[in-house]
Structures are given as C-alpha cells and as structure tokens.
Write a protein that holds these residues in place. Structure first.
Motif, PDB file in Angstrom:
ATOM      1  N   MET A   1       4.136  -0.851   8.320  1.00 56.86           N
ATOM      2  CA  MET A   1       3.326   0.262   7.839  1.00 56.86           C
ATOM      3  C   MET A   1       2.050   0.478   8.638  1.00 56.86           C
ATOM      4  O   MET A   1       1.274   1.381   8.345  1.00 56.86           O
TER       5      MET A   1
ATOM      6  N   TYR B   1       4.649   9.264   5.483  1.00 51.48           N
ATOM      7  CA  TYR B   1       4.315   7.908   5.913  1.00 51.48           C
ATOM      8  C   TYR B   1       5.574   7.319   6.537  1.00 51.48           C
ATOM      9  O   TYR B   1       6.638   7.334   5.914  1.00 51.48           O
TER      10      TYR B   1
ATOM     11  N   SER C   1       1.215   4.114  10.556  1.00 48.66           N
ATOM     12  CA  SER C   1       0.917   5.209   9.643  1.00 48.66           C
ATOM     13  C   SER C   1      -0.374   4.963   8.875  1.00 48.66           C
ATOM     14  O   SER C   1      -1.097   5.909   8.558  1.00 48.66           O
ATOM     15  N   GLY C   2      -0.682   3.706   8.593  1.00 51.16           N
ATOM     16  CA  GLY C   2      -1.949   3.386   7.934  1.00 51.16           C
ATOM     17  C   GLY C   2      -3.125   3.800   8.788  1.00 51.16           C
ATOM     18  O   GLY C   2      -4.087   4.418   8.304  1.00 51.16           O
TER      19      GLY C   2
ATOM     20  N   THR D   1      -4.874  -0.165   5.594  1.00 49.85           N
ATOM     21  CA  THR D   1      -5.851   0.908   5.787  1.00 49.85           C
ATOM     22  C   THR D   1      -7.276   0.369   5.905  1.00 49.85           C
ATOM     23  O   THR D   1      -8.129   0.999   6.529  1.00 49.85           O
TER      24      THR D   1
ATOM     25  N   GLY E   1      -2.883   7.762  -2.113  1.00 45.75           N
ATOM     26  CA  GLY E   1      -1.533   8.056  -1.646  1.00 45.75           C
ATOM     27  C   GLY E   1      -0.569   7.521  -2.689  1.00 45.75           C
ATOM     28  O   GLY E   1      -0.603   6.325  -3.005  1.00 45.75           O
TER      29      GLY E   1
ATOM     30  N   ARG F   1      -0.600  13.055  -1.340  1.00 44.64           N
ATOM     31  CA  ARG F   1      -1.980  12.655  -0.999  1.00 44.64           C
ATOM     32  C   ARG F   1      -2.940  13.425  -1.897  1.00 44.64           C
ATOM     33  O   ARG F   1      -2.947  14.648  -1.918  1.00 44.64           O
TER      34      ARG F   1
ATOM     35  N   LEU G   1      -3.378   7.642   8.956  1.00 44.51           N
ATOM     36  CA  LEU G   1      -3.897   8.206   7.715  1.00 44.51           C
ATOM     37  C   LEU G   1      -5.412   8.063   7.636  1.00 44.51           C
ATOM     38  O   LEU G   1      -6.121   8.998   7.259  1.00 44.51           O
TER      39      LEU G   1
END
Length: 271
Positions: free
Chosen positions: A20, A199, A23-24, A49, A138, A265, A27
């Motif tokens: 992940m 994502y 995409s973290g 994130t 999210g 989101r 974002l």
C-alpha cells in the motif's frame, strides 16, 4: 481486551501494508500536507500515510489500537530518520490524552472506520481538530465491486454472525451515514465533501501469493479462514478469494500483482 485490538494484533498488517506504500504517498501528496502542519494519523497502522506526511515536513502523531503496529511504525520512522513522526497506542473512539483543538489535519485512511462507536469516532476527530483545520478519511464502500469491499464481503459470508449491536465498518462508506455522524459532532452538511478515489495495491508476487498474505496476516481474513476450517470450507474460501484477486489484477507480469480499489474520500472542514 477490546475486540478491535485483538483483531488487528492477531496477524501482522505490516505484510499487507507493504503493498500500500505507493498509494499512501500519492494520497498524502494529493491532500496538501506540508511543512509546519500538526497532523494526527488515526488508525495509522505502521505509517503508510504518516511517514510520507512527515517527509513533507509535517509534525505527525500516529495513533493505532494495535501495539505491534505502533512498534513497527516507530521503528520505520527511526530507520527513516524522521524525528517529526511518532506513534502511540490509542482508541479512535476515545482519544484520551489528546487535547482539544490540537491538530491542523486529522487523517484516517482505512483506519478509524474499523473502530466501534462511529458517532464517538466522529466526535473525537472533530474535538482534536483546530478551527480552520480539516479531517480527511478514506473509507471502503459497501458492496463496491473492487478489491477490499469484496474481500470483506466474502470473509463475512464464511464467518459467524457479528454480536448484537455491531455496526459494520463499511457503513462509513455511505455518504448519508458520514453526514449524520459528523452532523452529531456539530459539522454542517455543507462542510463535508466526498469524492470517489482509487487506491492501488502493488504486490511483488502472484495474485494467489497475495491471497496467501491476506490469509496469514490480515485479521478479518484470518478470522474468516478460522471459521471456514471449522466448517470444512477453507478450500472453498481460498478459491473464491483467488478468483477475485485474479479477476482484478491489472499487472501484465505473472510475478506481480496490481489491483486498484475504489474508496470514498471524505473531507470535513472544521470551523
């Protein structure tokens, strides 16, 4: 023990989170995090994130209910030399110890949605956000045809019914529920906005290998396999998940898996 704590400490979500990272980071870049902002990352896992936000110069506190993920997050931050990023245990529905109006932005990407007591979660997020700040969530969307919503739906079909009073985390993916919950925390509807976002999970291995990662390390899937094995249906569950992962894989390589997943989101402006 809080059943949520047991769920997320059962496996090792860091193994899933490894798929992940890209995409973290994307974002965090998309939502405008920058130097000097005080950020709370709620249900942060091991920092998918939180670390990118700290790299952009924000002062980041990650809070998660799972002690193993807090430990992993602090280890990742230390290895990255990010003294502006730290992690601690906490419950999204009761952020005791965090003062009112502390953070410029509260982020929760597939985190706080899994906490019990959703109205308390919304209330706590609003409480710790500064006036003029914002909350970004999210949330997976119920019955969405893409990956995670379907994993959770399939897993639930093999699991025993939830206890009385259980509120599905997927209800956070319904706009009217989000409006109601933040409305009860004092946020008017016009200060809440929604966008459907994507994502992407990037796994270095085959789709069946990615299923195995979920089976071994992702709490909800682990519980589903535990229940399925008792009913002699574990092979049936495995085949159903492998068919899902294969059908949604966009990678042209046999040795890699890339699966986009749709999520809601949510952006809440706190005044």
């Amino acid at each position: 023990m809080n059943p949520n704590k047991a769920l997320w400490e059962k496996g090792d979500f860091t193994r899933v989170a490894a798929a992940m990272r890209e995409s973290g980071e994307a974002l965090v870049n998309a939502i405008g995090i920058g130097p000097g902002l005080k950020i709370l990352d709620l249900g942060c896992g091991d920092g998918t994130t939180a670390l990118p936000a700290a790299r952009l110069g924000a002062d980041v506190l990650g809070v998660d209910i799972a002690s193993n993920l807090v430990e992993a997050g602090n280890s990742r931050a230390a290895q990255a030399g990010l003294s502006n990023c730290r992690f601690q245990e906490g419950d999204a529905s009761d952020l005791r110890g965090l003062e009112n109006k502390t953070f410029d932005c509260v982020i929760s990407i597939f985190g706080a949605m899994f906490a019990p007591k959703p109205f308390e979660v919304a209330k706590e997020m609003v409480r710790v956000t500064k006036p003029g700040g914002r909350i970004v969530m999210g949330n997976w969307i119920p019955n969405d045809p893409t990956l995670v919503a379907q994993i959770l739906k399939i897993s639930a079909s093999y699991s025993p019914p939830p206890p009385e009073g259980f509120i599905s985390p997927m209800t956070w993916g319904v706009e009217s529920n989000v409006v109601e919950r933040f409305g009860a925390a004092g946020i008017p509807k016009e200060d809440i906005s929604f966008v459907r976002d994507t994502y992407t999970f990037n796994f270095q291995g085959s789709p069946s290998g990615f299923v195995d990662t979920f089976r071994r390390y992702y709490g909800p899937t682990m519980n589903a396999f535990d229940a399925a094995e008792k009913n002699g249906k574990s092979e049936e569950l495995r085949k159903e998940l492998e068919a899902l992962f294969e059908s949604q894989n966009k990678s042209p390589s046999k040795d890699a898996t890339s699966i986009p997943a749709t999520f809601l989101r949510v952006t809440v402006q706190v005044r």
